[in-house]
Design a protein around this motif. Sequence first.
Motif, PDB file in Angstrom:
ATOM      1  N   ASN A 186       0.820  -1.207   0.000  1.00 24.08           N
ATOM      2  CA  ASN A 186       0.000   0.000   0.000  1.00 24.08           C
ATOM      3  C   ASN A 186       0.855   1.258   0.000  1.00 24.08           C
ATOM      4  OD1 ASN A 186      -2.364  -1.443  -0.010  1.00 24.08           O
ATOM      5  ND2 ASN A 186      -2.561  -1.454   2.213  1.00 24.08           N
ATOM      6  N   VAL A 219       2.087   1.737  -3.593  1.00 22.99           N
ATOM      7  CA  VAL A 219       1.067   2.218  -4.522  1.00 22.99           C
ATOM      8  C   VAL A 219       0.503   3.571  -4.089  1.00 22.99           C
ATOM      9  CG1 VAL A 219      -1.025   1.234  -3.532  1.00 22.99           C
ATOM     10  CG2 VAL A 219      -0.789   1.359  -5.990  1.00 22.99           C
ATOM     11  N   GLY A 220       0.763   3.951  -2.833  1.00 22.28           N
ATOM     12  CA  GLY A 220       0.342   5.279  -2.398  1.00 22.28           C
ATOM     13  C   GLY A 220      -0.950   5.310  -1.619  1.00 22.28           C
ATOM     14  N   LEU A 221      -1.508   4.153  -1.276  1.00 25.19           N
ATOM     15  CA  LEU A 221      -2.730   4.139  -0.475  1.00 25.19           C
ATOM     16  C   LEU A 221      -2.419   4.436   0.985  1.00 25.19           C
ATOM     17  CD1 LEU A 221      -4.577   1.098  -2.067  1.00 25.19           C
ATOM     18  CD2 LEU A 221      -5.304   3.479  -2.118  1.00 25.19           C
ATOM     19  N   GLU A 254      -0.552  11.111  -5.405  1.00 27.22           N
ATOM     20  CA  GLU A 254      -1.800  10.341  -5.311  1.00 27.22           C
ATOM     21  C   GLU A 254      -1.637   8.958  -5.954  1.00 27.22           C
ATOM     22  OE1 GLU A 254      -5.503  10.804  -4.726  1.00 27.22           O
ATOM     23  OE2 GLU A 254      -4.407  11.683  -3.058  1.00 27.22           O
ATOM     24  N   PRO A 255      -2.296   7.926  -5.399  1.00 29.52           N
ATOM     25  CA  PRO A 255      -2.161   6.592  -5.996  1.00 29.52           C
ATOM     26  C   PRO A 255      -2.522   6.584  -7.482  1.00 29.52           C
ATOM     27  CG  PRO A 255      -3.804   6.608  -4.228  1.00 29.52           C
ATOM     28  CD  PRO A 255      -3.120   7.922  -4.193  1.00 29.52           C
ATOM     29  N   GLY A 256      -3.568   7.334  -7.832  1.00 30.17           N
ATOM     30  CA  GLY A 256      -4.011   7.331  -9.221  1.00 30.17           C
ATOM     31  C   GLY A 256      -2.993   7.923 -10.174  1.00 30.17           C
ATOM     32  N   MET A 298       0.287   2.750 -11.391  1.00 27.72           N
ATOM     33  CA  MET A 298       0.545   1.365 -11.016  1.00 27.72           C
ATOM     34  C   MET A 298      -0.814   0.670 -10.969  1.00 27.72           C
ATOM     35  SD  MET A 298       3.153   1.913  -7.901  1.00 27.72           S
ATOM     36  CE  MET A 298       4.803   2.559  -8.137  1.00 27.72           C
ATOM     37  N   MET A 316      -3.066  -2.508  -9.263  1.00 23.90           N
ATOM     38  CA  MET A 316      -3.034  -3.371  -8.090  1.00 23.90           C
ATOM     39  C   MET A 316      -4.145  -4.413  -8.185  1.00 23.90           C
ATOM     40  SD  MET A 316      -2.470  -2.095  -4.282  1.00 23.90           S
ATOM     41  CE  MET A 316      -2.714  -3.095  -2.833  1.00 23.90           C
ATOM     42  N   PHE A 362      -6.167  -6.792  -5.691  1.00 24.83           N
ATOM     43  CA  PHE A 362      -6.393  -6.969  -4.263  1.00 24.83           C
ATOM     44  C   PHE A 362      -6.711  -8.422  -3.954  1.00 24.83           C
ATOM     45  CE2 PHE A 362      -6.622  -2.582  -2.756  1.00 24.83           C
ATOM     46  CZ  PHE A 362      -6.652  -1.923  -3.965  1.00 24.83           C
ATOM     47  N   GLN A 363      -6.468  -8.772  -2.702  1.00 19.83           N
ATOM     48  CA  GLN A 363      -6.776 -10.135  -2.269  1.00 19.83           C
ATOM     49  C   GLN A 363      -8.259 -10.439  -2.471  1.00 19.83           C
ATOM     50  OE1 GLN A 363      -5.377 -10.958   1.639  1.00 19.83           O
ATOM     51  NE2 GLN A 363      -6.425 -12.899   1.766  1.00 19.83           N
ATOM     52  N   PRO A 373     -10.431   1.992 -15.519  1.00 20.28           N
ATOM     53  CA  PRO A 373      -9.218   2.828 -15.429  1.00 20.28           C
ATOM     54  C   PRO A 373      -9.034   3.701 -16.668  1.00 20.28           C
ATOM     55  CG  PRO A 373      -8.714   0.530 -14.954  1.00 20.28           C
ATOM     56  CD  PRO A 373     -10.117   0.567 -15.453  1.00 20.28           C
TER      57      PRO A 373
END
Lengths: 405, 278
Positions: free
Chosen positions: A48, A51-53, A72-74, A78, A80, A82-83, A100
């Motif tokens: 996280n 990725v910037g979260l 910012e993550p956006g 990148m 991602m 998620f599980q 996206p």
Amino acid sequence: MATITLKGIGKRFSRGAVAVRNVDLEIHDGELFVLLGPSGCGKSTLLNIIVGLEEPTSGTVSVDGRSMNGVEPGKRNMAMVFQSYAIYPHMSVRENLAFPLRIAGVPAEERERRVAEAAEILELEELLDRRPATLSGGQRQRVAMGRAIVRNPVAFLLDEPLSNLDARLRGQMRAEIARLHRRLGTTTVYVTHDQTEALTLADRMAVLNRGEVQQAGTPREVYGRPANRFVAGFLGSPPMTFMRGERDGDDVVLPLGRATAPGGGSDVEVGVRPEDVREAGSATRASADALPRPGVGQAEAPSDPSALLRFRARVELLEWLGAETYAHVEVEEQDARAEGAGWGRKREDGRPRPEPGPSGERPQRLVARLSPGSPVKEGDVVDLEVEARRLHFFDPDTGARLGDA
Amino acid sequence: MSDRGTALERLFWRATVLVVLVYAGLPLAWIVSLSLKPAADLGDGHLVPRHVTLAHYGAVFANPHFPAALRNSLGIATLATLLAVALGVLAAYAVVRLRFPGRRLFLGGALAVAMFPPVAVIGPLFDLWRRVGLYDTWAGLVLPYLSLTLPLAIWILAAAFRDLPWDLERAARVDGATRLQALRKIILPLAAPGVAAAAVLVFIFAWNDFMFALSLTSTDHARTVPAVLAFFTGASRFQQPTSAIAAASVVVTIPVVVLVLLFQRPIVAGLTAGAVKG
Ligand SMILES: Nc1ncnc2c1ncn2[C@@H]1O[C@H](COP(=O)(O)OP(=O)(O)OP(=O)(O)O)[C@@H](O)[C@H]1O
Ligand SMILES: [Mg+2]
């Protein structure tokens, strides 16, 4: 395409929990880098942060030399997975893949083209108009992967992407991810607590524990020369057996016998992997299929008795797995201090033992990998041997690797 | 044994539902009946009217104040709803998603406001509104409605948001969306039941309010339907306006019934959000 550099990354959550401590890592352009560690060791937090979260409390993340702090993550471009897959349930598969691109303002025509391209790569064409709720776990996983590749990101970040799948599908998707990575060549950070995934997929990997990097390197390096006791015990299945080695000059005395040990004049902790234990006499075959270990001289012949620990053990439990058999054995006590031919003396010979074994009163247990054709039965007493150069030595206090580390 | 138990249970629930239905429905039916009876039959005690007339409905719409009141009611209730939901969404997002000092205090405070007896503020509000020029304006009613319903809206929306998997929002942000975009394109569509529940409750509160409307308005400028009803007169000065009020009540109730029927499922889902794991 990107090189991701982590420098001194630390993360302390507001309630005082330290999730990540001083992590330095370099993830090279185009490689598949695995973060491996037990649950709660900070893998997801680290991902996280990349990725910037999450913002790190200390340190910097940079991509191709540019600091990403505060970006910012956006804006990091990148992708991602998620599980939980995090597929948008109110959108069709097509809309999910296009999301996206839509956010990025890609024109409709190109959007269609790229969605079709991603769908083709992941074999999602027939599912494009389905709703996520109607998809199976494996299909959802592929949709999540599709949404990740559709925008040509500089890096893929995968957080335990396979942990929600059943065992068979997991193996299949693992191969698919490896294939995808080879095809796209995009820098990938892959988080998992599953060592099989790590060892099979990784170009390089890092083992984490309690928020700290324990070791980074190729799977062969990490498996073959674990940097400390934690890594040694974490990698390998069944895990390495640890035992105490009492210092006696340059040697240490183990329940298995006597071996030359590196590192000062103190006691050591010794680790033995199941696959390094073999039935006595099967030397050439066993060493031929063993892992090559870098940094260890090949000078000693395997048959050299000074480099071989031979011991007698009683088989308590056999696990036959088809391709191999694991024997859980209890090492018979022996007079390890005697040198030469006498060291393998049995207890049955009735002579009183001169001293108690180095392990004290508790018998030493050990796991050995035998060939599946071995005639050994539970309750048998067998002669086993380990090459001394296959022993792993650790400092009993710090856990650090001793010797060739 | 267990079969008889469940049969008995079923009977019990059916009876209960019937009692509730009669309890809630009879007054309504009575009002509808009254609104359809000619003036002479008003006191006849029959639920089903012997003669049916639509004259009272005609009278309601003929009342010079009624169309204006309907317009005011619709406008004010809609405005209050939009504002309460918009502010409620932002506040609920902050409460659920962001960590800030005093988060709990904020939620507790909101609940306290929701429990505040509205009557207590009417007097002071009357004075204040007259002084600042909000008396007898739409804003003069929208503001108190908004303030009184916002806490409830925040609670409902926060419950709805809390149930959403936040990975979805995080995924959207990694996919390039800003927080606001993620809120609009991912969270709100998924929290739609909660949003609908909040909206309907705010709307009904504003639509049905009588006290504020009566005290804070004086003319067609802002007087809403419930307040106008109170000033209805009969056909002659010596006649009770019973039928006219009944007809007007029916007219006023229809939008609410339609709204609730329309959003029934989402409302129930929204009101029970967080109670059970879906
Ligand atoms: N938002 C948070 N606030 C406080 N502590 C947190 C928060 N998120 C994670 N932690 C703590 O940080 C540590 C690392 O969490 P993290 O989720 O990174 O672990 P993980 O390695 O991904 O584990 P898993 O394999 O179970 O997913 C844990 O001890 C966790 O309790
Ligand atoms: Mg995790």
